[in-house]
Design an enzyme around this catalytic site. Structure first.
Site, mmCIF file in Angstrom:
data_model
loop_
_atom_site.group_PDB
_atom_site.id
_atom_site.type_symbol
_atom_site.label_atom_id
_atom_site.label_comp_id
_atom_site.label_asym_id
_atom_site.label_seq_id
_atom_site.Cartn_x
_atom_site.Cartn_y
_atom_site.Cartn_z
ATOM 1 C CE LYS A 121 20.564 75.863 -32.680
ATOM 2 N NZ LYS A 121 19.487 75.251 -32.559
ATOM 3 C CG HIS A 169 14.283 81.075 -29.628
ATOM 4 N ND1 HIS A 169 15.481 81.034 -30.027
ATOM 5 C CD2 HIS A 169 13.583 80.285 -30.342
ATOM 6 C CE1 HIS A 169 15.524 80.304 -31.116
ATOM 7 N NE2 HIS A 169 14.459 79.773 -31.210
ATOM 8 C CE1 TYR A 203 9.139 81.054 -36.281
ATOM 9 C CE2 TYR A 203 10.766 80.049 -37.714
ATOM 10 C CZ TYR A 203 10.414 80.637 -36.576
ATOM 11 O OH TYR A 203 11.540 80.481 -35.500
ATOM 12 N NE ARG A 242 19.725 79.213 -33.787
ATOM 13 C CZ ARG A 242 20.140 79.004 -35.258
ATOM 14 N NH1 ARG A 242 21.197 79.939 -35.506
ATOM 15 N NH2 ARG A 242 19.553 78.331 -35.886
ATOM 16 C CG HIS A 291 15.969 77.858 -39.929
ATOM 17 N ND1 HIS A 291 14.660 78.178 -40.100
ATOM 18 C CD2 HIS A 291 16.379 77.811 -38.464
ATOM 19 C CE1 HIS A 291 14.362 78.537 -38.934
ATOM 20 N NE2 HIS A 291 15.353 78.292 -38.249
ATOM 21 N NE ARG A 306 15.923 81.427 -34.791
ATOM 22 C CZ ARG A 306 17.137 81.550 -35.485
ATOM 23 N NH1 ARG A 306 17.541 82.958 -35.603
ATOM 24 N NH2 ARG A 306 17.320 80.503 -36.531
#
Length: 308
Positions: A178, A247, A282, A154, A273, A250
């Site tokens: 995150k 982004h 995806y 990111r 993730h 990514r």
């Protein structure tokens, strides 16, 4: 007697120091919760299920589903904390139906040939730089874009990299994602490694002064917005009409790896993730891959039909 604003301030402080949430998450929580206090005309009714229900309805009238989902999650987490602290006898979200249909938007990617043209333009600009300042900017910009595409990280993760996070001996990048989750990405392309080494050699004093790996002309931490502006600038120079964002590198990283038949669980870990369901967006098949499958793999192509 404490007001709703008092409880929100205490909750934000709890999230910052106990849950150690990042500043952007804390800012979003504060905005969402203060919006709820503005909605409540009578503070004594703020914990009522009917008021929460009406507030959620008002959100649906004003915002897109993704934003509504985030704002509901912020409020729900706050009330859960209030219940945990035994400030509330009953959580207003109990038996409250907050489900709604959310359109699944496919991630926007950059075509392979456009990425190639983009990178070629970057390197050409570096070779044609009219001054040392322009060349330094190009060296940094190449390192930024190469790293974005090489790792799928990111933009916020890239701008937050510290010098110690990048090991150019083993070619590993330590990324803080995150939820304070760490992951390590290996750089496997020698041109990317060379770009990072050249950047580090060129900006070594600026990096030492700033404390972050990527720096701006004022020797401060490079901002997300600066990278967005930089990418827009080079896309225009490359003659790419598509609007490109950081982004999207990514998204392209994940999609192109899937097209190379890389297992989705490896991609999940590389993207950071926590759930495979997030990565599964995806698994849409690109038009080029779809055409290849239908032209070469469809069973009808293997049939020899006797038409006589």
């Amino acid at each position: 007697m404490k007001t709703l604003n008092d409880y929100i301030s205490e909750y934000i402080e709890y999230c910052e120091h106990r849950k150690r949430l990042d500043p952007k998450t804390l800012k979003a929580y504060r905005i969402d919760l203060m919006q709820y206090t503005d909605y409540c005309s009578d503070s004594s009714e703020c914990f009522c299920k009917d008021i929460v229900d009406k507030f959620i309805t008002s959100l649906h009238k004003s915002y897109k589903p993704k934003t509504v989902k985030r704002k509901i999650a912020s409020l729900k987490a706050f009330f859960h904390h209030m219940e945990y602290k035994e400030i509330l006898a009953e959580n207003p979200f109990v038996k409250l139906d907050i489900r709604f249909r959310e359109a699944k938007l496919l991630p926007k990617t950059i075509p392979f040939h456009s990425i190639q043209a983009f990178l070629s333009t970057l390197y050409t600009q570096k070779e044609q730089a009219a001054s040392e300042y322009q060349q330094r900017c190009c060296i940094r910009d190449i390192a930024v874009v190469e790293l974005l595409f090489a790792t799928g990280m990111r933009i916020s993760e890239l701008c937050s990299l510290k010098p110690s996070d990048i090991d150019l001996e083993s070619n590993n990048i330590l990324i803080y994602g995150k939820g304070a989750k760490e992951r390590v990405i290996q750089i496997g392309n020698q041109e990317v490694i060379a770009a990072l080494k050249l950047y580090k050699e060129t900006f070594v004093n600026d990096i030492d002064s700033c404390g972050y790996f990527f720096v701006n002309r004022l020797q401060h931490k490079l901002s997300d917005q600066s990278v967005r502006f930089m990418i827009k600038h080079y896309a225009e120079l490359a003659g790419i009409s598509q609007h490109i964002t950081p982004h999207m590198f990514r998204h392209s990283f994940a999609t192109l790896l899937l097209e190379q038949d890389v297992d989705i669980r490896y991609i999940q870990r590389m993207l950071g993730h926590s759930s495979i369901s997030t990565t599964e967006i995806y698994t849409h098949v690109s038009s080029s891959k779809q055409k290849d499958i239908l032209v070469h793999k469809h069973p009808r192509n293997q049939m020899d039909i006797n038409k006589g």
